[in-house]
Design an enzyme around this catalytic site. Sequence first.
Site, PDB file in Angstrom:
ATOM      1  N   ASP A 138       0.807  -1.210   0.000  1.00  0.00           N
ATOM      2  CA  ASP A 138       0.000   0.000   0.000  1.00  0.00           C
ATOM      3  C   ASP A 138       0.845   1.266   0.000  1.00  0.00           C
ATOM      4  OD1 ASP A 138      -2.904   1.185   0.672  1.00  0.00           O
ATOM      5  OD2 ASP A 138      -1.411   2.217   1.898  1.00  0.00           O
ATOM      6  N   ALA A 165      -4.800   2.346  -1.026  1.00  0.00           N
ATOM      7  CA  ALA A 165      -4.470   1.618  -2.252  1.00  0.00           C
ATOM      8  C   ALA A 165      -4.969   0.181  -2.159  1.00  0.00           C
ATOM      9  CB  ALA A 165      -2.965   1.659  -2.505  1.00  0.00           C
ATOM     10  N   ASP A 166      -4.731  -0.459  -1.020  1.00  0.00           N
ATOM     11  CA  ASP A 166      -5.232  -1.818  -0.808  1.00  0.00           C
ATOM     12  C   ASP A 166      -6.754  -1.860  -0.835  1.00  0.00           C
ATOM     13  OD1 ASP A 166      -2.974  -3.452  -0.584  1.00  0.00           O
ATOM     14  OD2 ASP A 166      -2.636  -2.881   1.490  1.00  0.00           O
ATOM     15  N   MET A 167      -7.368  -0.950  -0.095  1.00  0.00           N
ATOM     16  CA  MET A 167      -8.823  -0.973   0.035  1.00  0.00           C
ATOM     17  C   MET A 167      -9.514  -0.715  -1.300  1.00  0.00           C
ATOM     18  SD  MET A 167      -9.683  -1.683   3.176  1.00  0.00           S
ATOM     19  CE  MET A 167     -11.384  -1.119   3.241  1.00  0.00           C
ATOM     20  N   GLY A 170      -9.197  -3.674  -3.552  1.00  0.00           N
ATOM     21  CA  GLY A 170     -10.094  -4.743  -3.129  1.00  0.00           C
ATOM     22  C   GLY A 170     -11.531  -4.482  -3.544  1.00  0.00           C
TER      23      GLY A 170
END
Length: 392
Positions: A138, A165-167, A170
């Site tokens: 991230d 960035a991860d969220m 996803g």
Amino acid sequence: MPLEGIKVLELARTLAGPISGQLLGDLGAEVIKVEQPEIGDESRRFIPPEWNGESCYFLSSNRNKKSITLNLKTEQGRNIIYEIIKDTDILIENFRTGATEKLGTDYQTLKKINPRLIYLSVSGFGRTGPEKYRAGYDLLLQGYSGLMSTTGELGIPYKVGPSIADMSAGILGAFGVLAALLARDKTGEGQFVDCSLLDSQIMMLNYLATSYFATGSSPEPMGQAHNSLVPYQVFKARDKNIILAVGNDSLWVKLCKAMGWGDLLEIEEYRTNQSRVANREKLVPILSERLGQLTSEEICHTLDQTGVPCGPINSVGDAVTSPQAVARNMMVEINHPIVKNLVTPAFPVKLSATPATVRQHPPLLGEHTEEVLSTLGLGKEEIAMMRREGVI
């Protein structure tokens, strides 16, 4: 439920892939999470923060899943994957590029077993391009994508607090899967869904990216202000900071009338948003001086009556316990065998006829291994032998 009858096999870990799985699980899919024996998803060890020894990171991203442990480096472990995949609708993985080919769990291999399989591949940089083999985290992608260059003060880049960035990857991964499910209804075939943290952040740049091509210059960070709107930033009231978000000229007129600032309406330099942006260095200090003489309650009460967007800068605790968040049921309590009264953020979209639900607590490591393997026809003795041999 919307995804009732849909089966998901999650080979993902940490955050981006598991968020995709959790969202699909919230909508009714059966999600089987595959973890490495004895070790599990590394986010189980992302501590602090913790709750009764359990990682808050893991607890917040893995509800509505069953956990099985499986050593994918063993032939027997791979064969179990091949057996499960026969009636699986969606597979989620977020290994480094090339790793699934070595394990024999890549899309080309699995689609031969199940042509209807939708294969979501989440990575830092995507599965194509010159940097496809780079590891992606991230923080790294917040920097690489340009996001951090627009956040904070000039010359002092800041990361966004949550793992955005991860969220976002996803969420977009789950979005792509839903589109692929609709396409499968028409074609009868699955497909490969390539979702990366980089692509998700490029999309999040939105008008900032477009402005680069329009002007040839990269946008610079504006601190707590906005490069296209004035006043649209943090101001300090007499007691604490507040947000004032004047997004158009009509709101500017309402603001000045509500606050008794008729004199500002007479100044041509402040009449339109474009002119206010051009003259922000003169206007913002005037607004700061006037707002600084009033309490946050005085300002917000006055502006709320006239529909001018304003509000406090809440702490996380203030936000998740606010009357509005409570009324929207945005925190959900989950029964958990170790963490009593576990509370995590709820599914954020309200469906009137088929709402998301919580049916399964974030699983303990390998909690459902025997249950899942037994559905494949494996007996207790065979499962026990697999455990002794390190397959599970």
